[in-house]
Design a protein around this motif. Structure first.
Motif, PDB file in Angstrom:
ATOM      1  N   VAL A 158      41.473  53.589  27.889  1.00 17.14           N
ATOM      2  CA  VAL A 158      40.567  53.209  28.983  1.00 17.14           C
ATOM      3  C   VAL A 158      39.350  54.145  28.961  1.00 17.14           C
ATOM      4  N   PRO A 159      38.116  53.602  29.112  1.00 12.35           N
ATOM      5  CA  PRO A 159      36.906  54.447  29.041  1.00 12.35           C
ATOM      6  C   PRO A 159      36.861  55.538  30.108  1.00 12.35           C
ATOM      7  N   ASN A 160      37.213  55.224  31.339  1.00 13.43           N
ATOM      8  CA  ASN A 160      37.123  56.193  32.429  1.00 13.43           C
ATOM      9  C   ASN A 160      38.342  57.118  32.407  1.00 13.43           C
ATOM     10  N   VAL A 171      47.304  51.357  42.498  1.00 13.65           N
ATOM     11  CA  VAL A 171      47.378  49.954  42.084  1.00 13.65           C
ATOM     12  C   VAL A 171      46.336  49.736  40.997  1.00 13.65           C
ATOM     13  N   LEU A 172      46.770  49.138  39.883  1.00 21.61           N
ATOM     14  CA  LEU A 172      45.881  48.817  38.777  1.00 21.61           C
ATOM     15  C   LEU A 172      45.922  47.308  38.559  1.00 21.61           C
ATOM     16  N   VAL A 173      44.782  46.690  38.455  1.00 22.97           N
ATOM     17  CA  VAL A 173      44.678  45.245  38.259  1.00 22.97           C
ATOM     18  C   VAL A 173      44.159  45.001  36.851  1.00 22.97           C
ATOM     19  N   PHE A 174      44.944  44.221  36.059  1.00 23.41           N
ATOM     20  CA  PHE A 174      44.600  43.942  34.661  1.00 23.41           C
ATOM     21  C   PHE A 174      44.293  42.457  34.500  1.00 23.41           C
ATOM     22  N   GLU A 175      43.385  42.191  33.557  1.00 26.88           N
ATOM     23  CA  GLU A 175      43.054  40.819  33.186  1.00 26.88           C
ATOM     24  C   GLU A 175      43.843  40.425  31.942  1.00 26.88           C
ATOM     25  N   GLN A 176      43.843  39.128  31.656  1.00 23.48           N
ATOM     26  CA  GLN A 176      44.605  38.644  30.514  1.00 23.48           C
ATOM     27  C   GLN A 176      44.019  39.109  29.180  1.00 23.48           C
ATOM     28  N   SER A 177      42.820  39.559  29.234  1.00 25.51           N
ATOM     29  CA  SER A 177      42.217  40.103  28.011  1.00 25.51           C
ATOM     30  C   SER A 177      42.706  41.518  27.708  1.00 25.51           C
ATOM     31  N   LYS A 178      43.774  41.959  28.426  1.00 24.82           N
ATOM     32  CA  LYS A 178      44.385  43.285  28.240  1.00 24.82           C
ATOM     33  C   LYS A 178      43.455  44.424  28.665  1.00 24.82           C
ATOM     34  N   SER A 179      42.531  44.138  29.517  1.00 22.54           N
ATOM     35  CA  SER A 179      41.602  45.170  29.986  1.00 22.54           C
ATOM     36  C   SER A 179      41.838  45.459  31.467  1.00 22.54           C
ATOM     37  N   LEU A 180      41.565  46.719  31.856  1.00 21.61           N
ATOM     38  CA  LEU A 180      41.717  47.125  33.243  1.00 21.61           C
ATOM     39  C   LEU A 180      40.488  46.685  34.032  1.00 21.61           C
ATOM     40  N   PHE A 181      40.704  45.930  35.112  1.00 22.74           N
ATOM     41  CA  PHE A 181      39.586  45.456  35.931  1.00 22.74           C
ATOM     42  C   PHE A 181      39.231  46.485  37.002  1.00 22.74           C
ATOM     43  N   VAL A 182      40.245  46.967  37.754  1.00 28.88           N
ATOM     44  CA  VAL A 182      39.971  47.919  38.818  1.00 28.88           C
ATOM     45  C   VAL A 182      41.225  48.751  39.091  1.00 28.88           C
ATOM     46  N   ARG A 183      40.985  49.966  39.578  1.00 35.52           N
ATOM     47  CA  ARG A 183      42.095  50.851  39.978  1.00 35.52           C
ATOM     48  C   ARG A 183      41.891  51.233  41.436  1.00 35.52           C
ATOM     49  N   LEU A 184      42.965  51.116  42.223  1.00 37.50           N
ATOM     50  CA  LEU A 184      42.937  51.473  43.648  1.00 37.50           C
ATOM     51  C   LEU A 184      43.872  52.668  43.841  1.00 37.50           C
ATOM     52  N   ASN A 185      43.295  53.847  44.106  1.00 38.50           N
ATOM     53  CA  ASN A 185      44.093  55.056  44.291  1.00 38.50           C
ATOM     54  C   ASN A 185      44.589  55.165  45.723  1.00 38.50           C
ATOM     55  N   ASN A 199      39.156  38.848  42.694  1.00 38.77           N
ATOM     56  CA  ASN A 199      37.930  39.246  41.997  1.00 38.77           C
ATOM     57  C   ASN A 199      38.162  39.330  40.491  1.00 38.77           C
ATOM     58  N   ALA A 200      39.350  39.812  40.096  1.00 41.88           N
ATOM     59  CA  ALA A 200      39.661  39.898  38.671  1.00 41.88           C
ATOM     60  C   ALA A 200      39.762  38.501  38.056  1.00 41.88           C
ATOM     61  N   ARG A 201      40.301  37.552  38.780  1.00 42.97           N
ATOM     62  CA  ARG A 201      40.393  36.174  38.277  1.00 42.97           C
ATOM     63  C   ARG A 201      38.999  35.574  38.120  1.00 42.97           C
ATOM     64  N   LEU A 202      38.123  35.785  39.089  1.00 44.80           N
ATOM     65  CA  LEU A 202      36.756  35.263  38.989  1.00 44.80           C
ATOM     66  C   LEU A 202      36.012  35.904  37.820  1.00 44.80           C
ATOM     67  N   SER A 203      36.242  37.166  37.603  1.00 47.44           N
ATOM     68  CA  SER A 203      35.601  37.863  36.495  1.00 47.44           C
ATOM     69  C   SER A 203      36.086  37.314  35.151  1.00 47.44           C
ATOM     70  N   ALA A 204      37.414  37.078  35.059  1.00 47.16           N
ATOM     71  CA  ALA A 204      37.975  36.544  33.811  1.00 47.16           C
ATOM     72  C   ALA A 204      37.455  35.141  33.554  1.00 47.16           C
ATOM     73  N   ALA A 205      37.321  34.338  34.604  1.00 51.22           N
ATOM     74  CA  ALA A 205      36.794  32.980  34.441  1.00 51.22           C
ATOM     75  C   ALA A 205      35.351  33.008  33.991  1.00 51.22           C
ATOM     76  N   ALA A 206      34.541  33.911  34.557  1.00 54.08           N
ATOM     77  CA  ALA A 206      33.133  34.021  34.142  1.00 54.08           C
ATOM     78  C   ALA A 206      33.021  34.485  32.713  1.00 54.08           C
ATOM     79  N   THR A 207      33.873  35.411  32.315  1.00 56.59           N
ATOM     80  CA  THR A 207      33.842  35.893  30.927  1.00 56.59           C
ATOM     81  C   THR A 207      34.221  34.776  29.957  1.00 56.59           C
TER      82      THR A 207
END
Length: 212
Positions: A158-160, A171-185, A199-207
């Motif tokens: 992960v870059p960060n 809480v970590l939310v992952f997309e089907q592209s195996k990438s981390l979308f967001v982390r909630l500490n 939001n992760a689903r909308l992002s994956a659909a746009a991608t």
């Protein structure tokens, strides 16, 4: 001696002989009866008169019928299915996360410690938020060395740098592209988790639309 006298003398002699013979016979009978004693049985036996051709009838013995035991068939226990252990790593990802991403476009991962009451509440909220958003869900015990080691190696890409830590709760939310979308500490309620999954689903659909 005159004939009359002779006749009387002869009759008297005959009578004397007859009397003597009778006395002698009586004496013998009395002696024989006295010499032969009578034998009496000490234990007299009763004689049973059995009619010829008739046999005594035996009483039939009443046989008690034995209870019939029913055959008891042993209850067959259902065979336990041998479940193969899940691989720790699948396609370079933790096994649980990889399997969840095969069936869901978005997967919510909840990091928790089993002995923390706050983590248990955060785990329940994350599960409820994922269900509300229709996303997949994975609970990761940070104390489980096998799973936490595999997840740490995966997060190393992960870059960060802050997202690579296995701090709990988180809480970590992952997309089907195996990438981390967001982390909630820290603690996140179900509404926050559900919104992040949406939001992760909308992002994956746009991608996907941009690539298509």
């Amino acid at each position: 001696m005159s004939p009359k006298v002779r006749l009387l003398a002869l009759v008297g002699l005959v009578a004397a002989f007859a009397l003597g013979g009778g006395l002698l016979l009586l004496s013998k009978q009395s002696s024989s009866s006295a010499a032969t004693p009578r034998i009496r049985l000490l234990y007299p036996h009763k004689r049973h008169h059995v009619r010829a051709g008739v046999r005594p009838v035996k009483k039939a013995a009443h046989k008690t019928a034995k209870p019939v035991r029913k055959a008891v068939h042993p209850v067959q226990k259902p065979r336990k299915k041998h479940v193969l252990p899940r691989p720790a790593v699948i396609d370079g990802m933790p096994g649980a996360l990889a399997l969840a991403l095969r069936n869901h476009q978005v997967v919510v991962v909840s990091l928790y410690a089993p002995r923390s009451s706050v983590d248990q509440l955060a785990l329940a909220e994350a599960r409820a938020g994922a269900s509300a958003a229709g996303a997949g869900f994975v609970a990761l015990d940070v104390m489980n060395e096998r799973d936490s080691h595999a997840f740490t190696r995966f997060l190393a890409t992960v870059p960060n740098a802050d997202d690579r830590l296995l701090d709990d709760p988180a809480v970590l939310v992952f997309e089907q592209s195996k990438s981390l979308f967001v982390r909630l500490n820290g603690f996140a309620d179900r509404d926050t988790v559900a919104q992040a999954a949406q939001n992760a689903r909308l992002s994956a659909a746009a991608t996907a639309a941009a690539r298509g």
